[in-house]
Design a protein around this motif. Structure first.
Motif, PDB file in Angstrom:
ATOM      1  N   GLN A 174      -4.138 -13.497   7.125  1.00  0.00           N
ATOM      2  CA  GLN A 174      -4.913 -12.983   5.995  1.00  0.00           C
ATOM      3  C   GLN A 174      -5.527 -11.623   6.322  1.00  0.00           C
ATOM      4  O   GLN A 174      -5.541 -10.731   5.471  1.00  0.00           O
ATOM      5  CB  GLN A 174      -6.004 -13.979   5.592  1.00  0.00           C
ATOM      6  N   ARG A 175      -6.027 -11.446   7.525  1.00  0.00           N
ATOM      7  CA  ARG A 175      -6.563 -10.137   7.902  1.00  0.00           C
ATOM      8  C   ARG A 175      -5.463  -9.077   7.850  1.00  0.00           C
ATOM      9  O   ARG A 175      -5.698  -7.942   7.413  1.00  0.00           O
ATOM     10  CB  ARG A 175      -7.181 -10.190   9.304  1.00  0.00           C
ATOM     11  N   LEU A 176      -4.261  -9.442   8.288  1.00  0.00           N
ATOM     12  CA  LEU A 176      -3.154  -8.483   8.252  1.00  0.00           C
ATOM     13  C   LEU A 176      -2.788  -8.128   6.821  1.00  0.00           C
ATOM     14  O   LEU A 176      -2.559  -6.958   6.497  1.00  0.00           O
ATOM     15  CB  LEU A 176      -1.953  -9.066   8.989  1.00  0.00           C
ATOM     16  N   LYS A 177      -2.740  -9.114   5.937  1.00  0.00           N
ATOM     17  CA  LYS A 177      -2.459  -8.842   4.522  1.00  0.00           C
ATOM     18  C   LYS A 177      -3.502  -7.887   3.938  1.00  0.00           C
ATOM     19  O   LYS A 177      -3.170  -6.938   3.211  1.00  0.00           O
ATOM     20  CB  LYS A 177      -2.464 -10.141   3.718  1.00  0.00           C
ATOM     21  N   LEU A 178      -4.761  -8.142   4.246  1.00  0.00           N
ATOM     22  CA  LEU A 178      -5.833  -7.305   3.706  1.00  0.00           C
ATOM     23  C   LEU A 178      -5.779  -5.896   4.272  1.00  0.00           C
ATOM     24  O   LEU A 178      -5.995  -4.915   3.539  1.00  0.00           O
ATOM     25  CB  LEU A 178      -7.191  -7.950   3.998  1.00  0.00           C
ATOM     26  N   VAL A 179      -5.483  -5.761   5.553  1.00  0.00           N
ATOM     27  CA  VAL A 179      -5.358  -4.435   6.150  1.00  0.00           C
ATOM     28  C   VAL A 179      -4.199  -3.672   5.515  1.00  0.00           C
ATOM     29  O   VAL A 179      -4.319  -2.481   5.196  1.00  0.00           O
ATOM     30  CB  VAL A 179      -5.176  -4.549   7.683  1.00  0.00           C
ATOM     31  N   PHE A 180      -3.069  -4.334   5.329  1.00  0.00           N
ATOM     32  CA  PHE A 180      -1.927  -3.675   4.694  1.00  0.00           C
ATOM     33  C   PHE A 180      -2.299  -3.156   3.308  1.00  0.00           C
ATOM     34  O   PHE A 180      -1.928  -2.047   2.923  1.00  0.00           O
ATOM     35  CB  PHE A 180      -0.754  -4.641   4.585  1.00  0.00           C
ATOM     36  N   ALA A 181      -3.020  -3.961   2.530  1.00  0.00           N
ATOM     37  CA  ALA A 181      -3.388  -3.553   1.174  1.00  0.00           C
ATOM     38  C   ALA A 181      -4.464  -2.477   1.165  1.00  0.00           C
ATOM     39  O   ALA A 181      -4.322  -1.427   0.526  1.00  0.00           O
ATOM     40  CB  ALA A 181      -3.857  -4.767   0.374  1.00  0.00           C
ATOM     41  N   ILE A 182      -5.541  -2.714   1.896  1.00  0.00           N
ATOM     42  CA  ILE A 182      -6.704  -1.826   1.813  1.00  0.00           C
ATOM     43  C   ILE A 182      -6.446  -0.479   2.480  1.00  0.00           C
ATOM     44  O   ILE A 182      -6.923   0.559   2.005  1.00  0.00           O
ATOM     45  CB  ILE A 182      -7.935  -2.514   2.420  1.00  0.00           C
ATOM     46  N   LEU A 183      -5.670  -0.461   3.555  1.00  0.00           N
ATOM     47  CA  LEU A 183      -5.407   0.799   4.252  1.00  0.00           C
ATOM     48  C   LEU A 183      -4.241   1.588   3.661  1.00  0.00           C
ATOM     49  O   LEU A 183      -4.038   2.745   4.032  1.00  0.00           O
ATOM     50  CB  LEU A 183      -5.131   0.546   5.732  1.00  0.00           C
ATOM     51  N   THR A 184      -3.469   0.984   2.763  1.00  0.00           N
ATOM     52  CA  THR A 184      -2.353   1.698   2.156  1.00  0.00           C
ATOM     53  C   THR A 184      -2.876   2.762   1.198  1.00  0.00           C
ATOM     54  O   THR A 184      -3.827   2.536   0.451  1.00  0.00           O
ATOM     55  CB  THR A 184      -1.425   0.715   1.418  1.00  0.00           C
TER      56      THR A 184
END
Length: 206
Positions: free
Chosen positions: A137-147
């Motif tokens: 979940q942290r990886l999913k959020l990082v992918f979305a928020i940092l894109t």
């Protein structure tokens, strides 16, 4: 990004998810889509993303006053959702690299820094399939928020996060909201909608 919904309805066979929905997500707005399980929040988020075509009505996307071709909308959107998969067979390093080539990160953040921000810096060579649900979940959020996109869509972002993970998510989101349109689908969790200033209520049609 500005998104305009005009009399939008969505049905699956004989089942009506929502009907006659009018709403404008203004550029830079921060909106929570609220409703109980099964009310159509995720479907509405997919409609906003341009990934789900409404049965009736129209959805228009605009960037800096210019209409975006429906086929190009995906280029301007990042999304994190429970139903979206990660690159399970790849190592974390490979998964971050592929994502960054497909959709560049803000400020050209390098692979190692993305991993550090996700609190996964010591997992770079490990397959994503071996991660816990919270790590994924942290990886999913990082992918979305940092894109680097003008529209950020989050579906139940606190899923699988403990109290420390939720605090981490809130800090990360606060650091990367400026200049973006934010839409969060939630079952009324304040930890998920803390940044939102307006609400769209969704109730299942009968």
């Amino acid at each position: 990004m500005r998104i305009v919904l005009q009399q939008v309805s969505k049905t699956y066979g004989r089942e009506t998810v929502f009907t006659g929905l009018d709403h404008v997500f203004e550029a830079g707005s921060r909106t929570a889509i609220l409703g109980p399980n099964g009310s159509g929040k995720s479907t509405l988020l997919q409609v906003v993303a341009g990934a789900c075509i409404p049965t009736k009505g129209a959805v228009h996307h605009e960037l800096n006053g210019t209409a975006i071709d429906p086929e190009d909308v995906y280029r301007h959107i990042s999304i994190a959702a429970p139903y979206l998969s990660l690159y399970e067979e790849l190592s974390l390093r490979e998964a971050i690299g592929i994502h960054g080539r497909f959709k560049p990160f803000r400020d050209k953040v390098p692979v190692e820094e993305v991993a550090r921000i996700a609190l996964l810096e010591d997992q770079l060579e490990k397959p994503v399939r071996n991660f816990s649900s919270g790590m994924k979940q942290r990886l999913k959020l990082v992918f979305a928020i940092l894109t680097d996109t003008p529209l950020l869509l989050l579906d139940e972002p606190a899923s699988n996060l403990d109290s420390h993970g939720i605090a981490w998510f809130k800090t990360l989101l606060q650091q990367h909201m400026e200049g973006r349109t934010l839409v969060v689908a939630s079952n009324r969790q304040e930890d998920e909608t803390f940044a939102c200033t307006s609400i769209v209520e969704v109730t299942r049609s009968r």
